[in-house]
Design a protein around this motif. Structure first.
Motif, PDB file in Angstrom:
ATOM      1  N   ILE A  27       0.864  -1.178   0.000  1.00  0.00           N
ATOM      2  CA  ILE A  27       0.000   0.000   0.000  1.00  0.00           C
ATOM      3  C   ILE A  27       0.896   1.222   0.000  1.00  0.00           C
ATOM      4  CG2 ILE A  27      -1.673   1.320   1.350  1.00  0.00           C
ATOM      5  CD1 ILE A  27      -2.658  -1.351   2.448  1.00  0.00           C
ATOM      6  N   GLU A  28       0.548   2.201  -0.810  1.00  0.00           N
ATOM      7  CA  GLU A  28       1.329   3.436  -0.866  1.00  0.00           C
ATOM      8  C   GLU A  28       0.461   4.592  -0.384  1.00  0.00           C
ATOM      9  OE1 GLU A  28       3.284   6.343  -4.210  1.00  0.00           O
ATOM     10  OE2 GLU A  28       3.316   4.190  -4.566  1.00  0.00           O
ATOM     11  N   LEU A  29       0.982   5.361   0.561  1.00  0.00           N
ATOM     12  CA  LEU A  29       0.294   6.533   1.098  1.00  0.00           C
ATOM     13  C   LEU A  29       1.229   7.721   1.072  1.00  0.00           C
ATOM     14  CD1 LEU A  29      -1.123   4.934   4.354  1.00  0.00           C
ATOM     15  CD2 LEU A  29      -2.427   5.430   2.293  1.00  0.00           C
ATOM     16  N   GLU A  30       0.685   8.880   0.802  1.00  0.00           N
ATOM     17  CA  GLU A  30       1.430  10.118   0.977  1.00  0.00           C
ATOM     18  C   GLU A  30       0.763  10.851   2.127  1.00  0.00           C
ATOM     19  OE1 GLU A  30       2.587  12.579  -2.376  1.00  0.00           O
ATOM     20  OE2 GLU A  30       1.876  10.968  -3.681  1.00  0.00           O
ATOM     21  N   VAL A  31       1.534  11.194   3.149  1.00  0.00           N
ATOM     22  CA  VAL A  31       0.990  11.836   4.339  1.00  0.00           C
ATOM     23  C   VAL A  31       1.765  13.119   4.596  1.00  0.00           C
ATOM     24  CG1 VAL A  31       0.602  11.615   6.818  1.00  0.00           C
ATOM     25  CG2 VAL A  31       0.331   9.624   5.331  1.00  0.00           C
ATOM     26  N   LEU A  32       1.025  14.201   4.805  1.00  0.00           N
ATOM     27  CA  LEU A  32       1.617  15.468   5.227  1.00  0.00           C
ATOM     28  C   LEU A  32       1.017  15.802   6.578  1.00  0.00           C
ATOM     29  CD1 LEU A  32       3.166  18.128   4.888  1.00  0.00           C
ATOM     30  CD2 LEU A  32       1.161  19.010   3.662  1.00  0.00           C
ATOM     31  N   CYS A  33       1.845  15.891   7.584  1.00  0.00           N
ATOM     32  CA  CYS A  33       1.397  16.218   8.934  1.00  0.00           C
ATOM     33  C   CYS A  33       1.956  17.586   9.286  1.00  0.00           C
ATOM     34  CB  CYS A  33       1.881  15.157   9.922  1.00  0.00           C
ATOM     35  SG  CYS A  33       1.260  15.417  11.576  1.00  0.00           S
ATOM     36  N   ARG A  34       1.077  18.531   9.547  1.00  0.00           N
ATOM     37  CA  ARG A  34       1.498  19.916   9.774  1.00  0.00           C
ATOM     38  C   ARG A  34       1.674  20.271  11.247  1.00  0.00           C
ATOM     39  NH1 ARG A  34      -2.847  22.135   5.509  1.00  0.00           N
ATOM     40  NH2 ARG A  34      -1.683  21.679   3.616  1.00  0.00           N
ATOM     41  N   HIS A  35       1.358  19.373  12.159  1.00  0.00           N
ATOM     42  CA  HIS A  35       1.397  19.704  13.577  1.00  0.00           C
ATOM     43  C   HIS A  35       2.231  18.696  14.361  1.00  0.00           C
ATOM     44  CE1 HIS A  35      -1.600  22.786  12.997  1.00  0.00           C
ATOM     45  NE2 HIS A  35      -2.299  21.932  12.272  1.00  0.00           N
ATOM     46  N   GLU A  36       2.739  19.146  15.488  1.00  0.00           N
ATOM     47  CA  GLU A  36       3.484  18.281  16.403  1.00  0.00           C
ATOM     48  C   GLU A  36       2.515  17.668  17.405  1.00  0.00           C
ATOM     49  OE1 GLU A  36       6.655  17.532  16.187  1.00  0.00           O
ATOM     50  OE2 GLU A  36       7.167  18.949  14.614  1.00  0.00           O
ATOM     51  N   PRO A  37       2.697  16.479  17.906  1.00  0.00           N
ATOM     52  CA  PRO A  37       3.705  15.543  17.413  1.00  0.00           C
ATOM     53  C   PRO A  37       3.264  14.943  16.091  1.00  0.00           C
ATOM     54  CG  PRO A  37       2.372  14.477  19.099  1.00  0.00           C
ATOM     55  CD  PRO A  37       1.890  15.897  19.004  1.00  0.00           C
ATOM     56  N   ARG A  38       4.200  14.604  15.266  1.00  0.00           N
ATOM     57  CA  ARG A  38       3.909  14.061  13.939  1.00  0.00           C
ATOM     58  C   ARG A  38       3.762  12.551  14.027  1.00  0.00           C
ATOM     59  NH1 ARG A  38       6.212  18.311   9.791  1.00  0.00           N
ATOM     60  NH2 ARG A  38       5.691  20.038  11.100  1.00  0.00           N
ATOM     61  N   GLU A  39       2.707  12.142  14.661  1.00  0.00           N
ATOM     62  CA  GLU A  39       2.448  10.722  14.859  1.00  0.00           C
ATOM     63  C   GLU A  39       1.064  10.391  14.334  1.00  0.00           C
ATOM     64  OE1 GLU A  39       2.831  10.040  19.014  1.00  0.00           O
ATOM     65  OE2 GLU A  39       4.958  10.508  19.045  1.00  0.00           O
ATOM     66  N   PHE A  40       0.952   9.271  13.685  1.00  0.00           N
ATOM     67  CA  PHE A  40      -0.342   8.812  13.207  1.00  0.00           C
ATOM     68  C   PHE A  40      -0.287   7.306  13.055  1.00  0.00           C
ATOM     69  CE2 PHE A  40       2.278   9.910   9.616  1.00  0.00           C
ATOM     70  CZ  PHE A  40       2.131   8.836   8.772  1.00  0.00           C
ATOM     71  N   ASN A  41      -1.440   6.696  12.978  1.00  0.00           N
ATOM     72  CA  ASN A  41      -1.553   5.249  12.794  1.00  0.00           C
ATOM     73  C   ASN A  41      -2.329   4.966  11.524  1.00  0.00           C
ATOM     74  OD1 ASN A  41      -0.417   4.939  15.324  1.00  0.00           O
ATOM     75  ND2 ASN A  41      -2.353   4.613  16.342  1.00  0.00           N
ATOM     76  N   ILE A  42      -2.016   3.871  10.889  1.00  0.00           N
ATOM     77  CA  ILE A  42      -2.785   3.340   9.771  1.00  0.00           C
ATOM     78  C   ILE A  42      -3.389   2.029  10.269  1.00  0.00           C
ATOM     79  CG2 ILE A  42      -2.699   2.478   7.408  1.00  0.00           C
ATOM     80  CD1 ILE A  42      -1.956   5.444   7.661  1.00  0.00           C
ATOM     81  N   HIS A  43      -4.695   1.879  10.133  1.00  0.00           N
ATOM     82  CA  HIS A  43      -5.374   0.660  10.574  1.00  0.00           C
ATOM     83  C   HIS A  43      -5.916  -0.076   9.352  1.00  0.00           C
ATOM     84  CE1 HIS A  43      -5.256   2.069  14.714  1.00  0.00           C
ATOM     85  NE2 HIS A  43      -5.757   3.208  14.297  1.00  0.00           N
ATOM     86  N   LEU A  44      -5.621  -1.354   9.260  1.00  0.00           N
ATOM     87  CA  LEU A  44      -6.110  -2.190   8.166  1.00  0.00           C
ATOM     88  C   LEU A  44      -6.830  -3.391   8.759  1.00  0.00           C
ATOM     89  CD1 LEU A  44      -2.901  -2.198   5.960  1.00  0.00           C
ATOM     90  CD2 LEU A  44      -4.917  -0.746   5.691  1.00  0.00           C
ATOM     91  N   ARG A  45      -7.889  -3.808   8.083  1.00  0.00           N
ATOM     92  CA  ARG A  45      -8.647  -4.966   8.551  1.00  0.00           C
ATOM     93  C   ARG A  45      -8.989  -5.835   7.337  1.00  0.00           C
ATOM     94  NH1 ARG A  45     -13.236  -3.808  12.583  1.00  0.00           N
ATOM     95  NH2 ARG A  45     -12.890  -1.838  11.589  1.00  0.00           N
ATOM     96  N   THR A  46      -8.965  -7.124   7.542  1.00  0.00           N
ATOM     97  CA  THR A  46      -9.365  -8.068   6.501  1.00  0.00           C
ATOM     98  C   THR A  46     -10.705  -8.685   6.888  1.00  0.00           C
ATOM     99  OG1 THR A  46      -8.345 -10.023   7.480  1.00  0.00           O
ATOM    100  CG2 THR A  46      -6.919  -8.637   6.083  1.00  0.00           C
ATOM    101  N   PRO A  47     -11.423  -9.278   5.926  1.00  0.00           N
ATOM    102  CA  PRO A  47     -12.702  -9.905   6.271  1.00  0.00           C
ATOM    103  C   PRO A  47     -12.556 -11.025   7.299  1.00  0.00           C
ATOM    104  CG  PRO A  47     -12.491  -9.714   3.900  1.00  0.00           C
ATOM    105  CD  PRO A  47     -11.173  -9.334   4.494  1.00  0.00           C
ATOM    106  N   GLY A  48     -11.376 -11.610   7.404  1.00  0.00           N
ATOM    107  CA  GLY A  48     -11.156 -12.719   8.328  1.00  0.00           C
ATOM    108  C   GLY A  48     -10.707 -12.312   9.714  1.00  0.00           C
TER     109      GLY A  48
END
Length: 112
Positions: free
Chosen positions: A83-104
């Motif tokens: 998976i390819e993502l482009e993320v721009l975070c303009r504020h501190e702290p520059r932390e984020f999560n990506i959550h993925l789920r499968t049908p199983g």
């Protein structure tokens, strides 16, 4: 999503939506919109205020990745390498999560 459809719709017909800790009693708030960035590319933008009060602390933008949501809310990604993502975070702290789920799975995998 290639961002070709009018917001909040995805290129596969699902919708982008915002979720906050209010679903569990928190007081964070946020909203999402589509903007054109400084390089002329369309982007979904998540803006808001995150509060740790009332055991809260998150805002999210979410969508299903289905290619045809009338048939399934998931996508067969077995032919893809990642998976390819482009993320721009303009504020501190520059932390984020990506959550993925499968049908199983009942819970999502979280990536920081």
């Amino acid at each position: 999503d290639d961002l070709t459809e009018d917001f909040p719709f995805t290129s596969s017909g699902t919708e982008w939506r915002g979720v906050s800790d209010r679903v569990m009693g928190g007081i964070s708030n946020g909203f999402i919109k589509r903007e054109t960035d400084l390089q002329g590319k369309k982007a979904n933008v998540l803006t808001g205020h995150v509060s740790l009060k009332n055991n809260g602390g998150f805002i999210q933008m979410v969508t299903d990745l289905a290619l045809d949501p009338s048939k399934s809310i998931s996508v067969d990604a077995s032919e893809y390498d990642g998976i390819e993502l482009e993320v721009l975070c303009r504020h501190e702290p520059r932390e984020f999560n990506i959550h993925l789920r499968t049908p199983g799975t009942l819970t999502q995998a979280s990536y920081r």
